[in-house]
Design an enzyme around this catalytic site. Sequence first.
Site, PDB file in Angstrom:
ATOM      1  N   ASP A 120      42.777  13.185 -38.203  1.00 30.88           N
ATOM      2  CA  ASP A 120      42.054  14.415 -38.520  1.00 30.88           C
ATOM      3  C   ASP A 120      41.782  15.244 -37.278  1.00 30.88           C
ATOM      4  OD1 ASP A 120      39.974  13.117 -37.246  1.00 30.88           O
ATOM      5  OD2 ASP A 120      38.865  12.683 -39.076  1.00 30.88           O
ATOM      6  N   CYS A 144      66.924  35.003 -14.578  1.00 30.18           N
ATOM      7  CA  CYS A 144      67.494  33.674 -14.832  1.00 30.18           C
ATOM      8  C   CYS A 144      66.457  32.625 -14.456  1.00 30.18           C
ATOM      9  CB  CYS A 144      68.781  33.474 -14.050  1.00 30.18           C
ATOM     10  SG  CYS A 144      68.553  33.513 -12.257  1.00 30.18           S
ATOM     11  N   ASP A 202      39.445  10.864 -34.376  1.00 33.92           N
ATOM     12  CA  ASP A 202      40.470   9.949 -33.894  1.00 33.92           C
ATOM     13  C   ASP A 202      40.915  10.287 -32.479  1.00 33.92           C
ATOM     14  OD1 ASP A 202      40.597   8.627 -36.389  1.00 33.92           O
ATOM     15  OD2 ASP A 202      41.804  10.256 -37.180  1.00 33.92           O
ATOM     16  N   CYS A 204      64.446  32.892 -11.221  1.00 30.45           N
ATOM     17  CA  CYS A 204      63.266  33.766 -11.224  1.00 30.45           C
ATOM     18  C   CYS A 204      62.013  32.964 -11.585  1.00 30.45           C
ATOM     19  CB  CYS A 204      63.454  34.915 -12.218  1.00 30.45           C
ATOM     20  SG  CYS A 204      64.896  35.961 -11.915  1.00 30.45           S
ATOM     21  N   ASP A 240      45.993   7.911 -40.293  1.00 33.53           N
ATOM     22  CA  ASP A 240      44.604   7.657 -40.668  1.00 33.53           C
ATOM     23  C   ASP A 240      44.491   7.931 -42.169  1.00 33.53           C
ATOM     24  OD1 ASP A 240      41.801   7.233 -40.391  1.00 33.53           O
ATOM     25  OD2 ASP A 240      41.525   9.403 -40.391  1.00 33.53           O
TER      26      ASP A 240
END
Length: 889
Positions: free
Chosen positions: A757, A114, A761, A117, A537
């Site tokens: 990209d 759970c 940037d 842990c 962009d």
Amino acid sequence: MNAGPQDAGARLQDRVVCFHCGQAVDAPGRWRTPIDGEDREMCCAGCQAVAQAIVAAGLDDYYRHRSAPAAGPEAVPAELAALQVFDAPEVQARFVRGGGEDLETTLMLDGLRCGACVWLIERSLAAVPGVTAASVNFATERAVVRWDPARTRLSALLSRIAAVGYRAMPFDAQQREAQLARATKTLFRRLFVAGIGMMQVMMYAFPVYTAEAGDIDWSFEHAMRWASLVLTLPVVLYSAQPFFAGALRDLRARSLGMDVPVAIGVGTAFAASAWATVAGRGEVYFDSVTMFVFLLLGARYLEWIARRRASRAIDAVSAALPEQVERLSPERAATVDDRAADPARLAAIPTETVPALRLAPGDLVMVGNGARIPADGRIVAGSTAIDQSLLTGESIPVPRTVGDELAGGSINAGSPIYLRVLRSRADSALSTIERLIERAALEKPAIAELADRVAAWFVVALLLFATGVLLFWWAVDAPRALPIAIAVLVVSCPCALSLATPAALAASTGAITRRGILLASGRALETMATCTDVVFDKTGTLTEGRPRLVDTETFRDLDADAALALAAAMESGSAHPLAAALVQAAAARTPAAAPREAPTASAIVVHPGLGVEAVVAGRALRLGARRFAVADGDVDPGSATDRAPDSVIDRSPAGDGAAVARPGGEGSEVWLADAQGPLARFALVDALRADGAACVRSLQQSGLRVHLLSGDRQEAVAALAAQLQMTSWRAGASPADKLAQVRALQAQGRRVLMVGDGINDAPVLAAADASLAVGHATALARTAADTVLLSDRLAMIPELLAIARRTRVVIRQNLTWASLYNAVAIPAAAAGYVPPWLAAIGMSLSSLLVVGNALRLRLPARMAADAPPTAEAPAAVPHDTAPPDRASR
């Protein structure tokens, strides 16, 4: 002082000896390790590291019980000896990343029950000196750990996890599958035994429940109690063993997990029933015990299957690379010219089957039909179709031929090919994807951290409350006290609270990964769900990122071929799309005169967002935006008297050879100049992505504000904005301008998703509330974004935002349900309205509901069903008012 094996720092004839090995310490105080509350002297860094590992693993009894000092740093307890193999550099090369003072690895864990842990393992690792970060993902059962190798070792970390009751090993895809199979079979066997025991015990309990008083003779009822006791024993000793083991582990670690109240409930009910059977008086609860264990194991089994499904997409990435590969003889392969490789000649070269881990850059491998690409490489012979669905989400194989680069993990769906390995496995695109996924695992959403903190104290409060309930009912109605207290212990469910967020994140991460989107930040989805603005962009993001040179205009006495050669020399090492276009155009051009020697550039200085300057053939040149390259900034090429007689119309290398008219205001311009003025102007065009307009339109329809920020000229940006029906745009923006614009939006209270990209940037991607890089797998290592689109499909962006909003909704639903359930069920059980068997059903259903609700995220998203964030729209970003000669990359 009498120096025995237990006395560190003892002086024998005025010598300080090593506490670990007994050798003389030449530099007292340099290496010390705290053992049994005292700083013990060590003779070297090796003894210090081993001693730290022994203490960190909880094995310091070794020093109290040994009969003589160790022979040296290699002498360690047997429990640590098997783990020390993972400290060897040649072994760590397979699964340890980083270097110097910062190493990182992924561990697969066994024994998680759970959320408690997760808390226990993270806190235990954080307490080890030298550990800088530790994060456990409950849904995938993985831990990502960073440490300083100068202060601790990997074997010490594995031992530390073992000391608190869990098993950890470096992640291996095949071992992971074997571990999952073993765990599934073991859990099913325990469930089967509990089910058989429950049914048999209920056969004896049913007559007692239905008979009237005096209908069953006491001797028969007593015999049925003994039969029920015998049938319940294997259920308690075998099926319920994980609950007792987990509770014992938690108590040893001084931490209270959900196994503690479960073990108390089962143990107390069984002990009271066994005593009543032996004594011949009192109530028995064998039927409740067996039903309780069966229902809990059933819920845990279903939860286990659900978690496996949720993490299947993530595991698929780790298991993508093959174990073995056919490698051509390295000596013969080194003589092969990749530019003119003959398949028949390659087929004659002997091959050997080697582990894929042994591949190195420069190796030549043969990849057969249906085989996975073993490493990033370039095709040197053959043509085929490649299935990149694992990386990009694209189900249709794409054609690839000689010269094309392939990412490891893709599937060869066509003919056999020969591949030159470009990168080692550790540096491959797939390994980078794994690292980014694991980097995301180190970060938890704020709501998940809050749920973990609440769950950690929940059990303590529950035990205190159950004790109070027991005492109250003992005074009011003693026969009902024990069943009611057991029901209170059983009905509570902090597991549902701890599972609420991890289960949803695992399911959504798997769904996103299958769509070719990579999450590199654990908080990305949480942030994206609240975004109100999307900033794009232009070059390489909304456009294809493959611009074509369509016009070269020269000045003074420079011809077009020479201008392209100079530009290509300056841009040969750049990753920018415009630079690549110039390099490709220079390579494809066939000069009218005899071929000239290609110039080389030196003293290269890159100016982000502006261009590059370098020295070529003894001449200082600048290439890039006009405002950067041309010093005076007011040259009018249309009226210049020193202009070359003709404008040179370039023919696109990728086109059909037809002349292309100069693009005017719709393309990008790159200028080449020296100290005297402009030398050339290159006009390039970059096509809009096929789904770019649909992506922008979908975002706008969902209520998001969409902006365009570009360094290109105003005419080019205005034309693209008009095509996309975007009213908020800015041209001529440098990286600093983009950063300022995003911060201006944030100052208005907007939440910004920046799409770029991923390479050029970086500042604005880092500053935005959320960021997404549109790129290819081979460039992942350079991205600054917290989300990466591995394919070219911009249509995935609206879908990503829809999944993020659905994830937020599911997490809130799960937390609301878990909180309401406990708020109603615990008081009802305390009031005596919930018997133990019904409490077991309630607890089981609570966890199952949370996991089942999270699994809905694996289904295709219906964007229309998810309302976007609502916020009052601010004024549009003003259009750029700079003169039209502002050009940029």
